[in-house]
Write an enzyme that holds these catalytic residues in place. Structure first.
Site: not given
Ligand code: NAD
Length: 248
Positions: A155, A159
């Site tokens: 991951y 990133k």
């Molecule tokens: P989440 O798991 O709630 O949502 C992720 C979404 O992406 C889901 O709807 C999933 O179905 C979709 N997805 C997964 N694989 C996919 C694909 N191959 N094609 C299309 N859609 C796909 O996660 P989140 O927490 O909302 O994270 C969203 C983004 O933010 C991600 O890139 C994550 O790495 C980043 N992020 C999240 C956090 C956190 O603390 N939640 C922190 C830093 C970065």
């Protein structure tokens, strides 16, 4: 469709951060394409909500890591809306494991979705944005792409790579009226972080000066800024949305 509305694609916007970004862009006047994979239900709920409120929105299911599905996704957007103004590369997954135990499959899947997916969508969007001489691309990265994190080699590498992709792309298209920026969230309360066990959450909380996890709204607000006219001279930047977790 209102011909003045910018057209936005938010990948992985059926839930979590992507959903909040989609709703924020609708509030700011965009027509929003909701993309996700698998179950269309949550994505349809987001698009339905926007349409109920008088906005324009549709669902296009596609796996962002598959080139043919990304090509089809953009062909559908152009045939329905005629343009693409905003791309938010948000889709992402985790497959956490210490490096010594990390399988090749889990390495590949995380890199394929979190990094290659953003590359495929960016390349597809740029084909249209360059002709339009206008566009906004925002990549949802993570603070661990800058700091590293034990148990997240795949991951963090994805990133970190996405941050490098952001800067490279920003340099390539800066003269075309297109900005490319990154947001690096810290810990945001979503399904992704709800899976972490309570001990880890308590340890993380102690390190966040703000004393709490962020909300999906916090990230959506930063995206709204990057796509606004106020940010037209800002490109290749990484904005941390992390309650002060990382400062440098
Ligand atoms: P989440 O798991 O709630 O949502 C992720 C979404 O992406 C889901 O709807 C999933 O179905 C979709 N997805 C997964 N694989 C996919 C694909 N191959 N094609 C299309 N859609 C796909 O996660 P989140 O927490 O909302 O994270 C969203 C983004 O933010 C991600 O890139 C994550 O790495 C980043 N992020 C999240 C956090 C956190 O603390 N939640 C922190 C830093 C970065």
């Amino acid at each position: 469709m209102n011909s003045q509305s910018p057209v936005a694609l938010v990948t992985g916007s059926g839930r979590g951060i992507g959903r909040a970004i989609a709703l924020k862009l609708f509030e700011k006047g965009a027509a929003v394409v909701i993309n996700d994979v698998g179950d269309a239900g949550p994505a349809e709920e987001v698009a339905g909500y926007i349409r109920e409120k008088g906005g324009q929105s549709s669902v296009l299911l596609a796996d962002v890591s598959k080139e043919n599905e990304v090509t089809g996704l953009f062909e559908s957007i152009i045939s329905s809306y005629g343009r693409i103004d905003i791309l938010v590369n948000n889709a992402g997954i985790t497959r956490d494991q210490l490096l010594l135990r990390l399988s090749e499959e889990d390495w590949d899947r995380v890199l394929d979705i979190n990094l290659k997916g953003a590359f495929l969508c960016t390349r597809a969007a740029l084909r249209y944005m360059v002709k339009q001489r206008r566009g906004r691309i925002v990549n949802i990265c993570s603070v661990v792409g800058q700091t590293g994190n034990a148990g997240q080699a795949n991951y963090a590498a994805a990133k970190g790579g996405l941050i490098a992709l952001t800067k490279t792309c920003a340099k390539e298209v800066a003269t075309r009226g297109i900005t490319v920026n990154a947001i690096a969230p810290g810990f945001i309360d979503t399904e992704m972080t709800r899976r972490l066990n309570d001990n880890i959450k308590q340890e993380v909380l102690k390190q966040i000066p703000a004393g709490q996890f962020g909300t999906t709204q916090d990230v959506a607000g930063a995206v709204a800024f990057f796509v606004s006219d106020d940010a037209s001279y800002i490109t290749g930047q990484v904005l941390r949305v992390d309650g002060g977790l990382v400062m440098a």
